[in-house]
Design a protein around this motif. Structure first.
Motif, PDB file in Angstrom:
ATOM      1  N   UNK A 293       0.844  -1.198   0.000  1.00 29.90           N
ATOM      2  CA  UNK A 293       0.000   0.000   0.000  1.00 29.90           C
ATOM      3  C   UNK A 293       0.873   1.241   0.000  1.00 29.90           C
ATOM      4  N   UNK A 294       0.338   2.389  -0.416  1.00 29.74           N
ATOM      5  CA  UNK A 294       1.142   3.614  -0.478  1.00 29.74           C
ATOM      6  C   UNK A 294       1.628   4.037   0.904  1.00 29.74           C
ATOM      7  N   UNK A 295       2.799   4.642   0.925  1.00 35.27           N
ATOM      8  CA  UNK A 295       3.388   5.124   2.167  1.00 35.27           C
ATOM      9  C   UNK A 295       3.530   6.631   2.074  1.00 35.27           C
ATOM     10  N   UNK A 296       3.261   7.323   3.173  1.00 29.37           N
ATOM     11  CA  UNK A 296       3.451   8.759   3.216  1.00 29.37           C
ATOM     12  C   UNK A 296       2.168   9.515   2.938  1.00 29.37           C
ATOM     13  N   UNK A 297       2.287  10.838   2.858  1.00 25.95           N
ATOM     14  CA  UNK A 297       1.114  11.671   2.634  1.00 25.95           C
ATOM     15  C   UNK A 297       0.496  11.415   1.262  1.00 25.95           C
ATOM     16  N   UNK A 298      -0.788  11.622   1.189  1.00 26.78           N
ATOM     17  CA  UNK A 298      -1.482  11.437  -0.083  1.00 26.78           C
ATOM     18  C   UNK A 298      -1.067  12.530  -1.067  1.00 26.78           C
TER      19      UNK A 298
END
Length: 107
Positions: A34-39
């Motif tokens: 899944x994505x990591x960090x701010x959108x």
């Protein structure tokens, strides 16, 4: 010296063959599930705020950035040779101008 002998006898960590191996990958973030960090939206909003902050006059940007310091507003005012009321007024004006610039850009 007693601790050295105890660790060497009990743990045998000095003579172990275990080695950590690192595997290099061309796209390490691509391996994440899944994505990591701010959108992306949060990154764009942060960029807008930074651009608006950069477009302010230096005294307004300095007043806004002084809030991030651990020192109080009174200490900031004394360091700059101004009264605490003046520092508070400059901070209020800078906040209003920054909010106005951000509102204009989002329309």
């Amino acid at each position: 010296m007693v601790v050295w002998h105890q660790l060497a006898q009990d743990g045998h960590y000095l003579g172990s063959a275990w080695v950590r191996r690192a595997v290099l990958h061309a796209q390490p973030l691509g391996r994440l599930s899944e994505p990591v960090g701010p959108s992306l939206e949060a990154q764009l909003q942060a960029r807008e705020v930074l651009e608006a902050l950069a477009s302010l006059p230096p005294w307004q940007a300095e007043a806004l950035l002084s809030v991030d310091n651990p020192e109080s507003l009174v200490a900031y005012a004394k360091r700059r040779g101004m009264s605490p009321g003046t520092a508070a007024s400059r901070l209020r004006i800078a906040r209003e101008v920054l909010a106005l610039k951000i509102r204009r850009w989002r329309r």
